[in-house]
Design an enzyme around this catalytic site. Structure first.
Site: not given
Length: 326
Positions: A155, A178, A223
């Protein structure tokens, strides 16, 4: 504003986090307090967790004249000195949360690194407190279209590529989220396009993004200690599609396929054969091309980023650029 900063994810809340109301500032800054009465008034807005994200939220609220308090369960959170210097009259509470600490607040703006399962956050949600994140504030304030990008891998690369494409197309573009600059610090009336990299941590508390273009590049187990399960992680990623106008889909990964209305425009990328509204690879004698339909766009040998995964990243960026009308 153009381009992206170096990769510096601002999911900066790791460990325990703590809040503050206007009042006796000297006492607030020198004592750790956990009594519920601190957050027992109506119309109280609390930033939960400092760091780069918390500071960006504080700047955003302050610029709009909105009162707030701050809580972080760490005694020395990142950004503490900067916060105290910038907002000496805002009450700050440091130290471990108590379970009922935030139940009297009207709204919590929670740092993306703090799990929503944190007992104090969960108790506030159960009591009817509104739980949001910085991306919700960004959505409300942004006046330019948003390109929203997430995925387990690639990303940052794709976000940077799309930002560069928009810049070269002559747009005043702001790139972050982010990646590099926190989203709220990108806000500008001069911006013509926002390109955001978003994490699952940010997305799980995002209520509505309304992106012009949204994509989940790929999904693999990641995660899970935070989200608890692959299903919860997948659901968090797919919140990026809420209210979007166009989607970009990875045909090589079924977990990226969104459930969106039929009238949402769809673009596709794949390491397979290109097709209508499908960016892919076109094989010709002695050469492989990145292509749309049967039209070669560039030789794969011209890419300055190596590896098969970067072929996919480049195709994703091309698809996003087409969907964003670059």
């Amino acid at each position: 504003m153009a381009g992206a900063a170096s990769h510096c994810a601002f999911l900066d809340y790791h460990g325990d986090a703590g809040a503050v109301w206007p009042g006796n500032t000297e006492t607030a800054l020198s004592e750790t307090r956990t009594d519920v009465s601190l957050i027992a008034s109506d119309n109280k807005r609390v930033i939960v967790g400092l760091g780069a994200t918390g500071l960006s939220v504080a700047r955003y609220l302050s610029s709009r004249g909105l009162p707030f308090a701050v809580a972080d369960s760490r005694e020395q959170p990142p950004g503490l000195d900067d916060f105290r210097q910038a907002y000496p009259d805002v009450e700050l509470q440091l130290g471990a949360f108590s379970d009922e600490q935030f139940t009297g607040a009207s709204e919590l703006l929670v740092n993306p690194g703090i799990p929503l399962s944190e007992p104090a956050i969960a108790a506030a949600a159960k009591a009817g407190v509104r739980i949001r994140g910085d991306i919700d504030c960004f959505h409300e304030a942004a006046k330019a279209p948003i390109v929203a990008i997430t995925g387990s891998n690639g990303k940052s690369t794709v976000t940077t590529l799309v930002g560069d494409m928009a810049d070269r197309a002559g747009l005043r573009v702001a790139v972050g989220g982010n990646l590099g600059t926190p989203a709220l610090d990108l806000l500008s009336d001069d911006c013509e396009l926002y390109v955001l990299e978003l994490s699952s941590f940010q997305l799980e508390r995002c209520q509505q993004l309304g992106a012009k273009v949204a994509t989940v590049l790929n999904v693999s187990a990641d995660h899970l200690d935070h989200h608890g399960s692959m299903l919860a992680y997948h659901q968090a990623k797919h919140r990026i599609f809420q209210g979007c106008k166009k989607v970009v889909i990875n045909a090589d990964d079924s977990l990226t396929q969104p459930l969106v209305p039929e009238d949402v425009e769809k673009w596709v990328f794949s390491l397979g054969r290109s097709d209508f509204r499908r960016f892919g690879l076109l094989e010709q004698p002695g050469q492989r091309y990145l292509a749309l339909a049967r039209e070669p766009l560039m030789s794969a040998d011209e890419l300055r980023i190596a590896g098969r995964h970067n072929l996919s990243n480049a195709l994703a960026a091309l698809a996003i650029g087409a969907a964003a009308d670059l």
